[in-house]
Design an enzyme around this catalytic site. Sequence first.
Site, PDB file in Angstrom:
ATOM      1  N   LYS A   1      -2.775  -8.775  -6.927  1.00 38.92           N
ATOM      2  CA  LYS A   1      -3.091  -9.833  -7.892  1.00 38.92           C
ATOM      3  C   LYS A   1      -4.330 -10.573  -7.412  1.00 38.92           C
ATOM      4  O   LYS A   1      -4.589 -10.645  -6.216  1.00 38.92           O
ATOM      5  CB  LYS A   1      -1.921 -10.826  -8.004  1.00 38.92           C
ATOM      6  CG  LYS A   1      -1.904 -11.569  -9.310  1.00 38.92           C
ATOM      7  CD  LYS A   1      -1.240 -10.737 -10.383  1.00 38.92           C
ATOM      8  CE  LYS A   1      -1.221 -11.429 -11.718  1.00 38.92           C
ATOM      9  NZ  LYS A   1      -0.359 -10.695 -12.666  1.00 38.92           N
TER      10      LYS A   1
ATOM     11  N   ASP B   1       8.117   3.060 -12.961  1.00 43.30           N
ATOM     12  CA  ASP B   1       7.519   4.326 -12.531  1.00 43.30           C
ATOM     13  C   ASP B   1       6.026   4.426 -12.835  1.00 43.30           C
ATOM     14  O   ASP B   1       5.553   5.440 -13.357  1.00 43.30           O
ATOM     15  CB  ASP B   1       8.261   5.517 -13.173  1.00 43.30           C
ATOM     16  CG  ASP B   1       9.691   5.626 -12.659  1.00 43.30           C
ATOM     17  OD1 ASP B   1       9.911   5.350 -11.472  1.00 43.30           O
ATOM     18  OD2 ASP B   1      10.586   5.969 -13.458  1.00 43.30           O
TER      19      ASP B   1
ATOM     20  N   LYS C   1       7.444  -4.434 -10.048  1.00 42.21           N
ATOM     21  CA  LYS C   1       7.275  -4.064 -11.460  1.00 42.21           C
ATOM     22  C   LYS C   1       6.841  -2.605 -11.592  1.00 42.21           C
ATOM     23  O   LYS C   1       7.443  -1.839 -12.336  1.00 42.21           O
ATOM     24  CB  LYS C   1       6.215  -4.991 -12.060  1.00 42.21           C
ATOM     25  CG  LYS C   1       6.032  -4.896 -13.545  1.00 42.21           C
ATOM     26  CD  LYS C   1       4.895  -5.817 -14.005  1.00 42.21           C
ATOM     27  CE  LYS C   1       5.148  -7.280 -13.674  1.00 42.21           C
ATOM     28  NZ  LYS C   1       4.085  -8.162 -14.200  1.00 42.21           N
TER      29      LYS C   1
ATOM     30  N   SER D   1      -2.008  -0.299 -18.876  1.00 41.41           N
ATOM     31  CA  SER D   1      -3.156  -0.256 -17.956  1.00 41.41           C
ATOM     32  C   SER D   1      -3.180   1.075 -17.209  1.00 41.41           C
ATOM     33  O   SER D   1      -4.241   1.647 -16.955  1.00 41.41           O
ATOM     34  CB  SER D   1      -3.070  -1.395 -16.931  1.00 41.41           C
ATOM     35  OG  SER D   1      -3.688  -2.555 -17.433  1.00 41.41           O
TER      36      SER D   1
ATOM     37  N   HIS E   1       0.815  -1.217   0.000  1.00 35.31           N
ATOM     38  CA  HIS E   1       0.000   0.000   0.000  1.00 35.31           C
ATOM     39  C   HIS E   1       0.848   1.266   0.000  1.00 35.31           C
ATOM     40  O   HIS E   1       0.353   2.331   0.352  1.00 35.31           O
ATOM     41  CB  HIS E   1      -0.923   0.000   1.226  1.00 35.31           C
ATOM     42  CG  HIS E   1      -2.018  -1.007   1.119  1.00 35.31           C
ATOM     43  ND1 HIS E   1      -2.729  -1.465   2.197  1.00 35.31           N
ATOM     44  CD2 HIS E   1      -2.519  -1.664   0.054  1.00 35.31           C
ATOM     45  CE1 HIS E   1      -3.626  -2.347   1.808  1.00 35.31           C
ATOM     46  NE2 HIS E   1      -3.522  -2.488   0.504  1.00 35.31           N
ATOM     47  N   HIS E   2       2.133   1.131  -0.379  1.00 33.72           N
ATOM     48  CA  HIS E   2       2.955   2.347  -0.348  1.00 33.72           C
ATOM     49  C   HIS E   2       2.488   3.343  -1.393  1.00 33.72           C
ATOM     50  O   HIS E   2       2.767   4.534  -1.295  1.00 33.72           O
ATOM     51  CB  HIS E   2       4.441   2.010  -0.548  1.00 33.72           C
ATOM     52  CG  HIS E   2       4.782   1.596  -1.941  1.00 33.72           C
ATOM     53  ND1 HIS E   2       4.397   0.385  -2.473  1.00 33.72           N
ATOM     54  CD2 HIS E   2       5.442   2.233  -2.923  1.00 33.72           C
ATOM     55  CE1 HIS E   2       4.817   0.318  -3.727  1.00 33.72           C
ATOM     56  NE2 HIS E   2       5.454   1.420  -4.034  1.00 33.72           N
ATOM     57  N   ARG E   3       1.784   2.854  -2.395  1.00 29.68           N
ATOM     58  CA  ARG E   3       1.112   3.728  -3.373  1.00 29.68           C
ATOM     59  C   ARG E   3      -0.277   3.165  -3.597  1.00 29.68           C
ATOM     60  O   ARG E   3      -0.463   1.944  -3.596  1.00 29.68           O
ATOM     61  CB  ARG E   3       1.866   3.719  -4.700  1.00 29.68           C
ATOM     62  CG  ARG E   3       3.235   4.339  -4.596  1.00 29.68           C
ATOM     63  CD  ARG E   3       3.385   5.464  -5.574  1.00 29.68           C
ATOM     64  NE  ARG E   3       4.629   6.154  -5.339  1.00 29.68           N
ATOM     65  CZ  ARG E   3       5.076   7.118  -6.131  1.00 29.68           C
ATOM     66  NH1 ARG E   3       4.404   7.476  -7.192  1.00 29.68           N
ATOM     67  NH2 ARG E   3       6.206   7.731  -5.856  1.00 29.68           N
TER      68      ARG E   3
END
Length: 471
Positions: free
Chosen positions: A105, A98, A93, A362, A63-65
């Site tokens: 998943k 970036d 990945k 995506s 959850h860092h992003r």
Amino acid sequence: MSNHISFFKSVEDYVDKAASFTDIPRGLIEQIKACNLVLQIRFPVQIGNDYEVIEAYRVQHSHHRLPTKGGIRYAESVDQDEVMALAALMSYKCALVDVPFGGAKGGIRINPGKYTVDQLQNITRRYTAELVKKNFIGPGIDVPAPDYGTGPREMAWILDTYQALRHGEVDSIACVTGKPVTQNGIRGRAEATGRGVFYGLRECVSYEEDMQKIGLTKGIAGKTMVVQGLGNVGSNTALISQKEGGVKIIGISEREGSIFDANGIDVEQLLAFRKEHGTIIGYPGSTHIGGPLTALELECDILVPAALENQITTENADRIKAKIIAEAANGPVTADADTILRKKGVLILPDFYINAGGVTVSYFEWLKNLSHHRFGRLENRFQHNAFGRLLDKVVELTGREVSERDREILTRGGNEVELVNSGLEDTMITAYQQVRETLKMHPEIPDIRTAAFVCSLKKIAGDYISMGIFP
Ligand code: NAD
């Protein structure tokens, strides 16, 4: 667990190895490695006159992003270990290329070939409803995409179910990517992973000194390639490498076996042949050389495993003759096999770099959905007119005319698929250059996979540190 080799443990081992080349505190490495949320679901679906209990998962690794992002797999191999490993790879990945997402998943433990379209639709919609119930899906929460055994059709069902349950949410179309273009998808997403594999490979073979080390010449044209798995990723890698790169596809493997043709196999024709006959065996001009693993052992410049994990193990690693392995599938080479192959001097382009094209496009789709407009729509005509004025001036100043055809080429503005492909190309090239630079700056790092993990770890650690969670 179905795989006797823990896939998640093997990802953790790679991370630990890379961490030893950084000064990131141990506690932070442990936080980065851990899966933040694991959802295991069992739900009943009516199949014929009976009910079947379906086993499914969604894992949010990091959850860092936010949102978290990652595909949904339909396969009999699906278990918690596999989904956790795939979710973790998504975090590394996204960081590497970036793309500002955490990794996730999903997986449903079924063989999709055993169900009718209606049954698959029921399973997909019920799975989506479970994700909504648990708050495991949403444009700012967790955004699924296709993976092994799923495609645009399943993504359209997911979107429709989500919208039915979250009626009126203005950004709902961004709850899933890899949708059909007609359902708010983006042009170029279907072939994005294979196209990204091609761009990554082309960049890798463009460095003379690197190629000399493995006994190859520089440049993609004329290289020989073997591909395992003719699904979304494998077929697009093969098609694009052949058409745009001049690569010679000499071997292909599918579930039914492996074929070989030293003169090259026309991938488009082979796909049509398989559609008609249900098999690649018997394709004119080719030789049937054995089962699905046989093609992996062919002598070639580039081997592209594009089916599932654990295909190259200690059992067959010694017999691999390829100079480069592009891990289009996730985890096709086990950690032990990786050691054997590196000793043999094989250059391995790791999965979480080489198959990052899918999540990259995506990301573009998600941006398109959030902005509620098609890329190129605002600027296409503007660019065309501006280039036209510039060309008119050049004609006026030089007194030389340009042909209608040249004028058309020179004044064209970028359309959606061109913009997507250019963003993808830039992403794959930039990420490879970062990894290569890391290897050059730190000669103690033994291989590309470790260098790529070092790059990802540094970026994720940087995020945690800037959040103030770690000093
Ligand atoms: P897919 O379902 O479209 O295709 C997989 C193909 O592999 C099928 O044609 C299947 O018949 C074949 N196959 C299965 N077992 C085989 C075997 N033993 N030997 C040879 N062929 C075999 O799946 P996909 O989306 O192309 O995914 C393939 C791999 O790429 C997976 O590891 C997936 O996680 C990874 N990946 C996919 C994407 C994506 O955008 N779809 C993105 C990144 C990574």
